[in-house]
Write an enzyme that holds these catalytic residues in place. Structure first.
Site, short mmCIF file in Angstrom:
data_model
loop_
_atom_site.label_atom_id
_atom_site.label_comp_id
_atom_site.label_asym_id
_atom_site.label_seq_id
_atom_site.Cartn_x
_atom_site.Cartn_y
_atom_site.Cartn_z
CE LYS A 27 8.62 -11.92 -13.93
NZ LYS A 27 9.42 -11.31 -14.97
CG PHE A 54 -3.13 6.02 13.08
CD1 PHE A 54 -2.37 5.89 14.23
CD2 PHE A 54 -3.08 7.21 12.38
CE1 PHE A 54 -1.58 6.93 14.68
CE2 PHE A 54 -2.29 8.26 12.81
CZ PHE A 54 -1.54 8.12 13.97
CE LYS A 76 -9.16 -2.70 13.75
NZ LYS A 76 -8.06 -3.11 12.88
CG ASP A 135 -6.90 -4.97 6.37
OD1 ASP A 135 -6.54 -5.03 7.56
OD2 ASP A 135 -7.31 -3.93 5.83
CE LYS A 163 -11.19 0.44 10.60
NZ LYS A 163 -10.51 1.08 9.47
CG ASP A 168 -6.72 -6.13 13.72
OD1 ASP A 168 -5.97 -5.49 14.47
OD2 ASP A 168 -7.59 -5.61 13.00
CB VAL A 178 -3.76 -2.74 16.86
CG1 VAL A 178 -5.12 -2.65 16.22
CG2 VAL A 178 -3.64 -1.73 17.98
CG ASN A 186 -0.23 -0.03 2.51
OD1 ASN A 186 0.45 0.94 2.85
ND2 ASN A 186 -0.34 -1.13 3.25
O1 PMT Z 1 2.82 6.36 6.36
P1 PMT Z 1 2.27 7.69 5.82
O2 PMT Z 1 2.47 7.82 4.33
O3 PMT Z 1 2.77 8.87 6.61
O4 PMT Z 1 0.69 7.66 5.99
C1 PMT Z 1 0.13 7.62 7.27
C2 PMT Z 1 -1.08 6.67 7.36
C3 PMT Z 1 -2.21 7.18 6.50
C4 PMT Z 1 -0.66 5.26 6.90
C5 PMT Z 1 -1.47 6.60 8.88
O5 PMT Z 1 -1.83 7.88 9.33
C6 PMT Z 1 -2.59 5.63 9.13
O6 PMT Z 1 -3.76 5.90 8.96
N1 PMT Z 1 -2.22 4.38 9.54
C7 PMT Z 1 -3.16 3.25 9.73
C8 PMT Z 1 -3.50 2.66 8.39
C9 PMT Z 1 -4.45 1.48 8.50
O7 PMT Z 1 -4.03 0.39 8.27
O8 PMT Z 1 -5.64 1.79 8.93
P2 PMT Z 1 -6.87 0.70 9.11
O9 PMT Z 1 -8.06 1.54 9.34
O10 PMT Z 1 -6.87 -0.26 7.95
O11 PMT Z 1 -6.45 -0.13 10.39
C10 PMT Z 1 -6.96 0.19 11.69
C11 PMT Z 1 -5.92 -0.10 12.77
O12 PMT Z 1 -5.64 -1.52 12.80
C12 PMT Z 1 -4.58 0.58 12.53
O13 PMT Z 1 -4.09 1.02 13.79
C13 PMT Z 1 -3.70 -0.54 11.97
O14 PMT Z 1 -2.31 -0.33 12.31
C14 PMT Z 1 -4.25 -1.76 12.68
N2 PMT Z 1 -4.11 -3.04 11.97
C15 PMT Z 1 -4.72 -3.25 10.77
C16 PMT Z 1 -4.62 -4.48 10.14
C17 PMT Z 1 -3.84 -5.51 10.74
N3 PMT Z 1 -3.70 -6.70 10.17
N4 PMT Z 1 -3.24 -5.27 11.91
C18 PMT Z 1 -3.36 -4.08 12.54
O15 PMT Z 1 -2.78 -3.87 13.61
#
Ligand code: PMT
Length: 408
Positions: free
Chosen positions: A291, A327, A345, A281, A341, A309, A311, A212
């Site tokens: 390849k 986030f 979470k 995800d 979330k 997940d 977190v 991503n």
């Molecule tokens: O890195 P930059 O270019 O500066 O951009 C910053 C950002 C946009 C990436 C950052 O500010 C941000 O939003 N990060 C979280 C991105 C994300 O994965 O969001 P989500 O809404 O999909 O996930 C929710 C939360 O679950 C997040 O805290 C994520 O870290 C966590 N997560 C998600 C999936 C997973 N398998 N494990 C997790 O821990």
């Protein structure tokens, strides 16, 4: 807003040669309104734009300009000023002043003072937008940041030279608000903060992956802000091209599974966990050893499986840190999804950002809507480094509040 953060603080305001020097008069007045004791040091260039008498009247103290003036040195010389200061705030900081600081020059009063002081230094740059974006200036700033000099601003907009762009000095009240945020060093002394940043790459075959657009900038800025607040910081970084903030321990990983393992290794003993990484995800159900060859006209179907997940696992686990910040990166219904979330979470706080089309991912600026169980705050668009300090201030406040409630 006036509060007690700067009350009684000794602040040396350094003024260097810039058309924005006139704003330093208001800055000095407003710092005194906050209860700070202010001494002004001017460069020769600054005196071309504003008179020492103005700043003397507003600060209530003689203005120091000369390094080799026996009278000034006997009153309060550069070593005495260096020891007196709780903060050195250079506003405006011209491109030349930044270059001199980066080189460690001690041939004028301001340079010598900055070399001699153990007080934290903050610079509020002001210059033409081309001078600001010049790589020499940016290299100097990076060097200063690595030495823990805080950079406040600049703003963008109309410039005195008639151009439009980044390089304007922030307004005095904005500088003071930033300085207050910085005045939290020590608040996380003895605390361990664990932060994830950047994307994860999930391999399809030896040359392709699902990834991503996260650059890691937001997470790295948070690591710097936590370190500035005195914490021991472990930063688990996905594949990014960023220098490690000074004093931060960095662990590099590539996949969600490696990030999960690295988090599990570091989470015990962490007081605060900030999950800023854009963790994939889904990942391919299987990674091909070689390849994948293109066969003319045929579509390729990939089977994906969900990743763990991270977190949520930490929030429900045995080694749960006292405070967990997640986030939410959303393209629609930011508030609804973020609140969901936060609850689902089991987080203490969530920082939600709008992403897509030049927002959130990759860019240098960001804005956040922050939610916790009984409150919320809106942090407007700013450079990620400054935004991270604002968020860290909120985190520290809520972390302290949670600790106080649990211990009472
Ligand atoms: O890195 P930059 O270019 O500066 O951009 C910053 C950002 C946009 C990436 C950052 O500010 C941000 O939003 N990060 C979280 C991105 C994300 O994965 O969001 P989500 O809404 O999909 O996930 C929710 C939360 O679950 C997040 O805290 C994520 O870290 C966590 N997560 C998600 C999936 C997973 N398998 N494990 C997790 O821990």
């Amino acid at each position: 807003m006036t509060d007690s953060t700067l009350l009684g603080k000794h602040i040396v305001v350094g003024v260097s040669g810039s058309i924005a020097a006139y704003k330093s008069a208001d800055l000095v007045r407003r710092l005194r309104d906050e209860g700070a004791d202010v001494r002004v040091v001017m460069t020769q260039g600054a005196a071309e734009f504003i008179t020492p008498l103005t700043l003397q009247s507003l600060s209530g103290h003689p203005v120091a300009m000369e390094l080799l003036d026996a009278d000034q040195e006997s009153a309060m010389g550069h070593i005495a000023l260096a020891r007196w200061a709780d903060w050195v705030l250079i506003a405006p900081a011209s491109a030349d002043t930044l270059a001199r600081l980066a080189q460690g020059r001690g041939d004028d009063l301001l340079g010598a003072l900055c070399l001699a002081t153990e007080a934290p230094i903050a610079v509020a740059p002001a210059m033409n937008n081309k001078m600001w974006s010049n790589s020499a200036t940016q290299d100097n700033l990076n060097l200063l940041r690595q030495r823990s000099v805080a950079v406040i601003g600049p703003a963008s907009g109309d410039q005195a030279c008639g151009e439009v762009g980044e390089g304007r000095l922030l307004e005095p009240l904005e500088i003071i608000a930033e300085l207050k945020q910085l005045a939290v060093p020590g608040r996380l002394q003895g605390r361990h903060v664990l932060i994830t940043a950047g994307p994860t790459y999930e391999p399809i075959d030896p040359v392709r992956f699902i990834g991503n657009r996260s650059s890691g900038k937001m997470g790295f800025a948070l690591a710097q802000a936590a370190q500035e607040a005195g914490a021991n910081v472990t930063l688990i970084a996905g594949p990014v091209h960023l220098p490690t903030p000074s004093g931060v321990q960095r662990v590099d990983v590539e996949t969600a599974a490696q990030m999960r393992e690295a988090v599990q290794r570091s989470v015990a003993g962490s007081d605060i966990f900030i999950s800023c990484a854009a963790v994939a995800d889904f990942r391919p159900l299987q990674t091909e050893a070689n390849k994948i060859k293109k066969t003319a006209g045929n579509a390729l179907e990939l089977q994906l499986e969900p990743t763990v997940d991270i977190v949520s696992e930490v929030a429900s686990g045995d080694n749960r840190p006292a405070f967990i910040v997640g986030f939410a990166a959303e393209t629609q219904e930011l508030i609804r999804y973020a609140r969901d979330k936060l609850e689902r979470k089991k987080l203490d706080m969530i920082a939600a950002n709008q992403v897509g089309q030049g927002q959130g991912f990759g860019v240098d600026e960001n804005a956040l809507q922050v939610f916790w169980s009984d409150g919320e705050a809106s942090l407007p668009l700013k450079q990620k480094v400054q935004l991270a300090r604002d968020l860290m201030t909120l985190i520290i406040r809520q972390f302290d509040a949670k600790n106080t409630t649990e211990n009472s």
